[in-house]
Design a protein around this motif. Sequence first.
Motif, PDB file in Angstrom:
ATOM      1  N   ALA A  57       0.850  -1.189   0.000  1.00 37.00           N
ATOM      2  CA  ALA A  57       0.000   0.000   0.000  1.00 37.00           C
ATOM      3  C   ALA A  57       0.888   1.243   0.000  1.00 37.00           C
ATOM      4  O   ALA A  57       2.121   1.150  -0.040  1.00 37.00           O
ATOM      5  CB  ALA A  57      -0.932  -0.018   1.209  1.00 37.00           C
ATOM      6  N   ALA A  58       0.255   2.402   0.031  1.00 33.54           N
ATOM      7  CA  ALA A  58       1.017   3.653   0.006  1.00 33.54           C
ATOM      8  C   ALA A  58       0.217   4.764   0.653  1.00 33.54           C
ATOM      9  O   ALA A  58      -1.023   4.750   0.674  1.00 33.54           O
ATOM     10  CB  ALA A  58       1.370   4.030  -1.436  1.00 33.54           C
ATOM     11  N   LEU A  59       0.936   5.725   1.184  1.00 34.68           N
ATOM     12  CA  LEU A  59       0.353   6.988   1.619  1.00 34.68           C
ATOM     13  C   LEU A  59       0.784   8.066   0.639  1.00 34.68           C
ATOM     14  O   LEU A  59       1.972   8.168   0.304  1.00 34.68           O
ATOM     15  CB  LEU A  59       0.826   7.374   3.021  1.00 34.68           C
ATOM     16  N   SER A  60      -0.164   8.838   0.167  1.00 41.35           N
ATOM     17  CA  SER A  60       0.150   9.997  -0.665  1.00 41.35           C
ATOM     18  C   SER A  60       0.077  11.231   0.225  1.00 41.35           C
ATOM     19  O   SER A  60      -0.966  11.506   0.829  1.00 41.35           O
ATOM     20  CB  SER A  60      -0.849  10.109  -1.820  1.00 41.35           C
ATOM     21  N   ILE A 119       9.198   0.064   4.213  1.00 45.77           N
ATOM     22  CA  ILE A 119       8.814   1.472   4.043  1.00 45.77           C
ATOM     23  C   ILE A 119       9.818   2.171   3.126  1.00 45.77           C
ATOM     24  O   ILE A 119      11.020   2.130   3.354  1.00 45.77           O
ATOM     25  CB  ILE A 119       8.754   2.184   5.405  1.00 45.77           C
ATOM     26  N   GLU A 120       9.299   2.804   2.073  1.00 45.06           N
ATOM     27  CA  GLU A 120      10.149   3.499   1.107  1.00 45.06           C
ATOM     28  C   GLU A 120       9.530   4.846   0.762  1.00 45.06           C
ATOM     29  O   GLU A 120       8.356   4.924   0.389  1.00 45.06           O
ATOM     30  CB  GLU A 120      10.315   2.660  -0.161  1.00 45.06           C
ATOM     31  N   VAL A 121      10.304   5.913   0.892  1.00 43.80           N
ATOM     32  CA  VAL A 121       9.833   7.271   0.622  1.00 43.80           C
ATOM     33  C   VAL A 121      10.298   7.685  -0.767  1.00 43.80           C
ATOM     34  O   VAL A 121      11.473   7.515  -1.112  1.00 43.80           O
ATOM     35  CB  VAL A 121      10.367   8.261   1.676  1.00 43.80           C
ATOM     36  N   SER A 122       9.401   8.221  -1.570  1.00 49.24           N
ATOM     37  CA  SER A 122       9.786   8.673  -2.909  1.00 49.24           C
ATOM     38  C   SER A 122      10.791   9.807  -2.806  1.00 49.24           C
ATOM     39  O   SER A 122      10.844  10.520  -1.801  1.00 49.24           O
ATOM     40  CB  SER A 122       8.561   9.125  -3.704  1.00 49.24           C
ATOM     41  N   GLY A 123      11.572   9.967  -3.859  1.00 48.78           N
ATOM     42  CA  GLY A 123      12.628  10.977  -3.843  1.00 48.78           C
ATOM     43  C   GLY A 123      12.125  12.384  -3.615  1.00 48.78           C
ATOM     44  O   GLY A 123      12.857  13.233  -3.110  1.00 48.78           O
ATOM     45  N   ILE A 128       4.787   7.422   0.183  1.00 43.23           N
ATOM     46  CA  ILE A 128       5.463   6.446   1.041  1.00 43.23           C
ATOM     47  C   ILE A 128       4.827   5.091   0.778  1.00 43.23           C
ATOM     48  O   ILE A 128       3.650   4.884   1.070  1.00 43.23           O
ATOM     49  CB  ILE A 128       5.322   6.810   2.534  1.00 43.23           C
ATOM     50  N   THR A 129       5.585   4.188   0.196  1.00 43.16           N
ATOM     51  CA  THR A 129       5.077   2.837  -0.031  1.00 43.16           C
ATOM     52  C   THR A 129       5.520   1.938   1.114  1.00 43.16           C
ATOM     53  O   THR A 129       6.567   2.149   1.734  1.00 43.16           O
ATOM     54  CB  THR A 129       5.588   2.276  -1.367  1.00 43.16           C
ATOM     55  N   LEU A 301       1.309   4.677  -8.282  1.00 40.29           N
ATOM     56  CA  LEU A 301       1.689   5.923  -7.630  1.00 40.29           C
ATOM     57  C   LEU A 301       3.200   6.017  -7.480  1.00 40.29           C
ATOM     58  O   LEU A 301       3.800   7.063  -7.765  1.00 40.29           O
ATOM     59  CB  LEU A 301       1.017   6.021  -6.259  1.00 40.29           C
ATOM     60  N   ALA A 302       3.831   4.923  -7.066  1.00 38.47           N
ATOM     61  CA  ALA A 302       5.286   4.928  -6.898  1.00 38.47           C
ATOM     62  C   ALA A 302       5.990   5.218  -8.222  1.00 38.47           C
ATOM     63  O   ALA A 302       7.012   5.926  -8.262  1.00 38.47           O
ATOM     64  CB  ALA A 302       5.751   3.587  -6.337  1.00 38.47           C
ATOM     65  N   MET A 303       5.456   4.694  -9.323  1.00 36.97           N
ATOM     66  CA  MET A 303       6.087   4.912 -10.624  1.00 36.97           C
ATOM     67  C   MET A 303       6.015   6.379 -11.048  1.00 36.97           C
ATOM     68  O   MET A 303       7.017   6.964 -11.456  1.00 36.97           O
ATOM     69  CB  MET A 303       5.435   4.029 -11.687  1.00 36.97           C
ATOM     70  N   TYR A 304       4.838   6.974 -10.940  1.00 35.86           N
ATOM     71  CA  TYR A 304       4.723   8.376 -11.361  1.00 35.86           C
ATOM     72  C   TYR A 304       5.540   9.302 -10.469  1.00 35.86           C
ATOM     73  O   TYR A 304       6.106  10.297 -10.944  1.00 35.86           O
ATOM     74  CB  TYR A 304       3.252   8.796 -11.388  1.00 35.86           C
TER      75      TYR A 304
END
Length: 545
Positions: A57-60, A119-123, A128-129, A301-304
């Motif tokens: 899952a992810a938090l936007s 847990i991984e935060v986008s750049g 946050i996935t 979401l993570a890709m975009y």
Amino acid sequence: MRLRKLVAAAVPLPALLCLSLAPAANADPLVTMAANAAPLTQSDRTGDVGADQQIPAALSLKLHNQQALDQFLSDVQNPASPQYHHFLTPAQFNTAFGPTQADVNKAVAFLKQNGASGIEVSGNRQAITFTGSAAQLESTFHTRIGNYLDKITGRKFFANDSAPSLPASVSSVVGSVVGLDNHAVKQHSATTAAPHVVKAVTPPILKSAYGTSGLSATGAGVNVGFVEFDGYKKADITSYDTKYGLQAGSVSTVSVSGANYDSSPGQGEVEVDLDIEVVHALAAAANDYVYEAPNSNAGELAMYQKIASDAKVKVVSISWGSCEAAEGSSAANSVNSAISTGTAEGISYFAAAGDDGTTDCARQTGSYSKAVDFPASSPNVSGVGGTQLTVTSSNGYSSEKAWNDGSNGAGGGGISTVFSAPSWQSKQSTTKRKVPDVAGDAAMGSAYTIVSGGSTGNVWGTSGAAPLWAGFATLQNQVHGGGLGNLNPTFYSIGNGSSYGTGFHDVTTGNNSLNGTTGFTAGTGYDQVTGWGSFKGTGLSGLIG
């Protein structure tokens, strides 16, 4: 293809709050994320998801200064503004509009407290996935997660029974929770044996018919991105380039959330090949970055977000999508935030408008209600509809009509239920976003010849039209010396002006009625079948700033 430099200061936030399960946390009331409810209409609950089932899952996270961002996105495409084409770097965007590190810390602390892993935060700090068991996610977001059966399509999926809830302090920084259901799977519909080909299109035909032969551009020095949920074999791309004598740039895969399908591509392989090869048909010398992600809302979401935070590419081709109802408004708005970030950085996005006419949900949910495809419906994306191209004996442009092959598909178009009409679409008399914006070849009769799985074949659909426009935009990046961002304001300005016939082939015949539903009819000027039409290469190039 059928599928499917005005920089405002960041708003200071309070220091990181301490979240705990201690009784004092009761002072932090729960807030229901109403827009995050799963699309459960016409579905039956068949039981509980296993407590130990792992769910990605992810938090936007929320952007800051949204009003200032909207103004910047308008100004950066306004030739009369001092901000015109003064695009931002990712760092500048983060400073002005992105979530702060304190926002991220608050959300990450909340996830860790509730046992999330991976847990991984986008750049760019916007997404946050993570992964959690069904039991953990139920506890974290205060909703049960059940197994469901779509009564129309027979598809099985899991979903949250009710809208998730978050502590108020966390909801203050979180815009949406993505991935608690897997109802929406991004679709493609590559067909490798077009039964009624009149004249298949190849690079020489496309360059001649759409007028790019006269441009002194090959795509050299421009980086192009591809949104993919499957893999490809480089040997097929090389074979295509060799077949047509194309001098190609590099092709690289960018793995997102651990996905890389290239060692064993699935049924979507032909889709990936089509995307890359059609861009090569017009702009082979560009460098290609093939982003591959898990086929889920969290993966999407993570890709975009990675595309925006990497800032490697200036043009993005998108041929995978979901009808808006299946995507869900929260997931669509989360991805739209990522795309708006990219457009602020000068990236141009082109997405297939779908191959089910005005009934875009037909193959996903079985509904024949009018619907449009996402992300083509995003105001920050140029949605690409379909035409049938007819060429002369010398491969010059003869005519186009709206693509409608009946049971074999028709170009998508209609009115969004999620996004309001942008200012540049005001003359189209609508309160909601209309699609498509432009169009290109997509019909069986003028199918694209590609190489896939070691064989040459013909495929059709708007997911051929999207990379066609992406290829043209790639040439424009080279011609104009840099990124162009969201080209829709330019397209609509030209379409509403006296130079329309110089830049566009106006497609005035045909319709996209399908599945017993009356659609829209092509006509003079803008329409919801072909938008403004297809590009006249040298003519439109001369009108783009």
